[in-house]
Design an enzyme around this catalytic site. Structure first.
Site, PDB file in Angstrom:
ATOM      1  N   THR A  93       0.973  -1.309   0.020  1.00 16.39           N
ATOM      2  CA  THR A  93      -0.123   0.078  -0.067  1.00 16.39           C
ATOM      3  C   THR A  93       0.970   1.152   0.066  1.00 16.39           C
ATOM      4  OG1 THR A  93      -1.630  -1.143   1.340  1.00 16.39           O
ATOM      5  CG2 THR A  93      -1.938   1.326   1.184  1.00 16.39           C
ATOM      6  N   LYS A 168      -7.779   1.684  -3.127  1.00 14.24           N
ATOM      7  CA  LYS A 168      -7.641   1.156  -1.929  1.00 14.24           C
ATOM      8  C   LYS A 168      -7.763   2.400  -0.724  1.00 14.24           C
ATOM      9  CE  LYS A 168      -5.121  -0.739   1.570  1.00 14.24           C
ATOM     10  NZ  LYS A 168      -5.603  -2.214   2.354  1.00 14.24           N
ATOM     11  N   LYS A 243      -2.079   4.963   8.638  1.00 20.77           N
ATOM     12  CA  LYS A 243      -1.243   5.041   7.202  1.00 20.77           C
ATOM     13  C   LYS A 243      -1.961   5.345   5.984  1.00 20.77           C
ATOM     14  CE  LYS A 243       1.248   2.079   4.005  1.00 20.77           C
ATOM     15  NZ  LYS A 243       2.022   0.806   3.718  1.00 20.77           N
TER      16      LYS A 243
HETATM   17  P1  NAD Z   1       5.905  -5.903   7.771  1.00 23.43           P
HETATM   18  O1  NAD Z   1       6.557  -4.645   8.089  1.00 23.43           O
HETATM   19  O2  NAD Z   1       5.358  -6.947   8.524  1.00 23.43           O
HETATM   20  O3  NAD Z   1       6.734  -6.417   6.575  1.00 23.43           O
HETATM   21  C1  NAD Z   1       7.341  -5.629   5.565  1.00 23.43           C
HETATM   22  C2  NAD Z   1       8.942  -6.364   5.116  1.00 23.43           C
HETATM   23  O4  NAD Z   1       9.429  -5.736   4.155  1.00 23.43           O
HETATM   24  C3  NAD Z   1       9.654  -6.770   6.413  1.00 23.43           C
HETATM   25  O5  NAD Z   1       9.719  -8.130   6.513  1.00 23.43           O
HETATM   26  C4  NAD Z   1      10.982  -5.916   5.995  1.00 23.43           C
HETATM   27  O6  NAD Z   1      11.983  -6.473   6.499  1.00 23.43           O
HETATM   28  C5  NAD Z   1      10.762  -5.956   4.406  1.00 23.43           C
HETATM   29  N1  NAD Z   1      11.432  -4.795   4.027  1.00 23.43           N
HETATM   30  C6  NAD Z   1      11.569  -3.596   4.344  1.00 23.43           C
HETATM   31  N2  NAD Z   1      12.575  -3.085   3.577  1.00 23.43           N
HETATM   32  C7  NAD Z   1      12.667  -3.820   2.527  1.00 23.43           C
HETATM   33  C8  NAD Z   1      13.792  -3.864   1.594  1.00 23.43           C
HETATM   34  N3  NAD Z   1      14.380  -2.594   0.927  1.00 23.43           N
HETATM   35  N4  NAD Z   1      14.170  -4.997   0.752  1.00 23.43           N
HETATM   36  C9  NAD Z   1      13.602  -6.195   1.061  1.00 23.43           C
HETATM   37  N5  NAD Z   1      12.544  -6.353   2.354  1.00 23.43           N
HETATM   38  C10 NAD Z   1      12.335  -5.215   2.848  1.00 23.43           C
HETATM   39  O7  NAD Z   1       4.700  -5.101   6.854  1.00 23.43           O
HETATM   40  P2  NAD Z   1       3.176  -5.895   6.249  1.00 23.43           P
HETATM   41  O8  NAD Z   1       2.083  -6.065   7.351  1.00 23.43           O
HETATM   42  O9  NAD Z   1       3.479  -7.088   5.757  1.00 23.43           O
HETATM   43  O10 NAD Z   1       2.553  -4.905   5.388  1.00 23.43           O
HETATM   44  C11 NAD Z   1       3.284  -4.821   4.097  1.00 23.43           C
HETATM   45  C12 NAD Z   1       2.598  -3.979   3.209  1.00 23.43           C
HETATM   46  O11 NAD Z   1       1.059  -4.575   3.134  1.00 23.43           O
HETATM   47  C13 NAD Z   1       2.454  -2.520   3.403  1.00 23.43           C
HETATM   48  O12 NAD Z   1       2.368  -1.801   2.374  1.00 23.43           O
HETATM   49  C14 NAD Z   1       0.948  -2.372   4.372  1.00 23.43           C
HETATM   50  O13 NAD Z   1       0.401  -1.333   4.426  1.00 23.43           O
HETATM   51  C15 NAD Z   1       0.086  -3.421   3.335  1.00 23.43           C
HETATM   52  N6  NAD Z   1      -0.992  -4.000   3.983  1.00 23.43           N
HETATM   53  C16 NAD Z   1      -0.749  -4.609   5.482  1.00 23.43           C
HETATM   54  C17 NAD Z   1      -1.769  -5.104   5.965  1.00 23.43           C
HETATM   55  C18 NAD Z   1      -1.716  -5.874   7.130  1.00 23.43           C
HETATM   56  O14 NAD Z   1      -2.816  -6.080   7.912  1.00 23.43           O
HETATM   57  N7  NAD Z   1      -0.790  -5.974   7.918  1.00 23.43           N
HETATM   58  C19 NAD Z   1      -3.307  -5.199   5.248  1.00 23.43           C
HETATM   59  C20 NAD Z   1      -3.328  -4.526   4.022  1.00 23.43           C
HETATM   60  C21 NAD Z   1      -2.247  -3.965   3.525  1.00 23.43           C
END
Ligand code: NAD
Length: 289
Positions: A93, A168, A243
Site C-alpha cells: 500500500t 484502496k 497510514k
Molecule cells: P511488515 O513490516 O510485516 O513487512 C514488511 C517487510 O518488508 C519486512 O519483513 C521488512 O524486513 C521488509 N523490507 C523492508 N525494506 C525492505 C527492502 N528494502 N528490501 C527487502 N525487504 C524489505 O509489513 P506488512 O504488514 O507485511 O505490510 C506490508 C504492506 O502491506 C504494507 O504496505 C501494508 O500497508 C500493506 N498491508 C498490510 C496489511 C496488514 O494487515 N498487515 C493489510 C493490507 C495491506
C-alpha cells in the site's frame, strides 16, 4: 513459473507460501533473517540480495512498507536486473504518485507493471483469500490475474496505473470515517438511554446501515462476532488505518479534492495512535468517544 517475492513480513510471508503451494518456483528476499527463515521453511529459495532473487524470473511480487522503499527497491535492484519483459506486481500500500512513477520507469525499461494493493489482513494473506485492486494496462492485468489468484479470492481491475492504490485509499478513507461515525453514534444512543442491541436492530435495517455497523460493530456483544468481542485485538490495526488515511490526505491534497470527513478521521486516528494504541484494532477508537 519462476517468481521472485521481495518483502516477507506479516503479509508477504503468507503470500510467498501460497505461491509455493500453487506450484511456482519462488525466489525470496527480505532484509530480516527471521522472515527469510520462515520463507525457507515454506519452500522458497532464499537469496542474499534483491538482484540475485530477481535473476531469471518471469514475475516479481513486492510487499513492502512504503512508497520510498518501493521506489528504491525497483529503481536500484529490480528495473534493469529482472529479465526484460518480466511482469512486475507491487502489492504494497503506497502513495498513488509513487505507484505511477515506478510503473512509468518500469514500462520505459520494457517491463509490464501493475499496482495491486490488497484488502484483507494477515489471516487473509495466510489463507490465500486477499482481495487485489489492480492498476495497469489490460494486457498487464491479464498477465497478473492468474498469479494474484494464487494468493486471493478476488482480483479486480480498477483502471490504469495507480488506480489500484487510488481505489484502496478511497475505500479505506470511507471505512475510517464511517467507523468513527458508527462509534460516536452508538455512544450517543447510549447516552440517550437506548438499549444498544435494540438500536443495532433498528439502524441495521434503516438508512444508517453501513459495513462498520453490521459487519464490524465496535460495541462488544452487539451484532456479529468482531474484534470488539475480543478486547479489540486482531483485526485491522489502528497504525495501518492511520497510514491509509494519511495516504488519502496526501492524494486529496494533490488532486485538490476537499475531504473534510476524511481529514477529521485522520486527525482522530493520529491522536489515538499517539496514545500508544497503534496495535489495537481500529474499532477501539470508540473508547475515546
Ligand atoms: P511488515 O513490516 O510485516 O513487512 C514488511 C517487510 O518488508 C519486512 O519483513 C521488512 O524486513 C521488509 N523490507 C523492508 N525494506 C525492505 C527492502 N528494502 N528490501 C527487502 N525487504 C524489505 O509489513 P506488512 O504488514 O507485511 O505490510 C506490508 C504492506 O502491506 C504494507 O504496505 C501494508 O500497508 C500493506 N498491508 C498490510 C496489511 C496488514 O494487515 N498487515 C493489510 C493490507 C495491506
Amino acid at each position: 513459473m519462476k517468481i521472485a517475492i521481495i518483502g516477507l513480513g506479516n503479509m508477504g510471508g503468507g503470500m510467498a507460501a501460497n505461491l509455493v503451494k500453487a506450484g511456482h518456483q519462488v525466489q525470496a528476499f527480505d532484509l530480516a533473517e527471521p522472515a527469510l527463515e520462515r520463507a525457507r521453511a515454506n519452500g522458497c529459495a532464499c537469496f542474499a540480495t534483491v538482484r540475485e532473487a530477481v535473476a531469471g524470473v518471469e514475475a516479481v511480487v513486492t510487499m513492502l512498507p512504503n512508497g520510498a522503499i518501493v521506489r528504491a527497491v525497483y529503481g536500484n535492484d529490480v528495473i534493469g536486473h529482472a529479465p526484460a519483459g518480466a511482469l512486475l506486481l507491487d502489492c504494497s500500500t503506497i502513495d498513488v504518485a509513487s505507484a505511477r512513477d515506478v510503473a512509468a520507469q518500469a514500462e520505459a525499461a520494457g517491463y509490464r507493471m501493475v499496482d495491486a494493493p490488497v484488502s484483507g489482513g494477515i489471516a487473509a494473506a495466510n489463507g490465500g483469500t486477499l482481495t487485489f485492486m489492480v492498476g495497469g494496462t489490460d494486457e498487464a492485468f491479464a498477465a497478473a490475474e492468474p498469479i494474484l489468484s494464487n494468493m486471493g479470492k478476488a482480483v479486480i481491475h480498477a483502471g490504469a496505473s495507480g488506480a489500484g492504490q487510488a481505489a484502496k485509499i478511497c475505500n479505506n478513507m470511507l471505512l475510517g470515517a464511517s467507523m468513527v461515525a458508527t462509534c460516536e453514534t452508538f455512544k450517543l444512543a447510549e447516552r440517550l438511554g437506548l438499549d444498544l442491541q435494540t438500536f443495532y436492530d433498528i439502524s441495521s435495517k434503516a438508512s444508517g446501515q453501513c459495513w462498520s455497523m453490521t459487519s464490524y460493530c465496535p460495541v462488544p456483544g452487539v451484532g456479529p462476532q468482531t474484534p470488539a468481542d475480543n478486547g479489540y485485538q486482531g483485526g485491522f490495526a489502528t497504525a495501518l488505518m492511520l497510514k491509509d488515511l494519511t495516504l488519502a490526505m496526501a492524494a486529496a491534497q494533490e488532486a485538490g479534492a476537499p475531504v473534510p470527513m476524511g481529514h477529521l478521521a485522520q486527525e482522530l486516528y493520529a491522536a489515538f495512535d499517539a496514545q500508544g494504541q497503534g496495535g489495537a484494532d481500529f474499532s477501539a477508537i470508540i473508547k475515546t468517544l
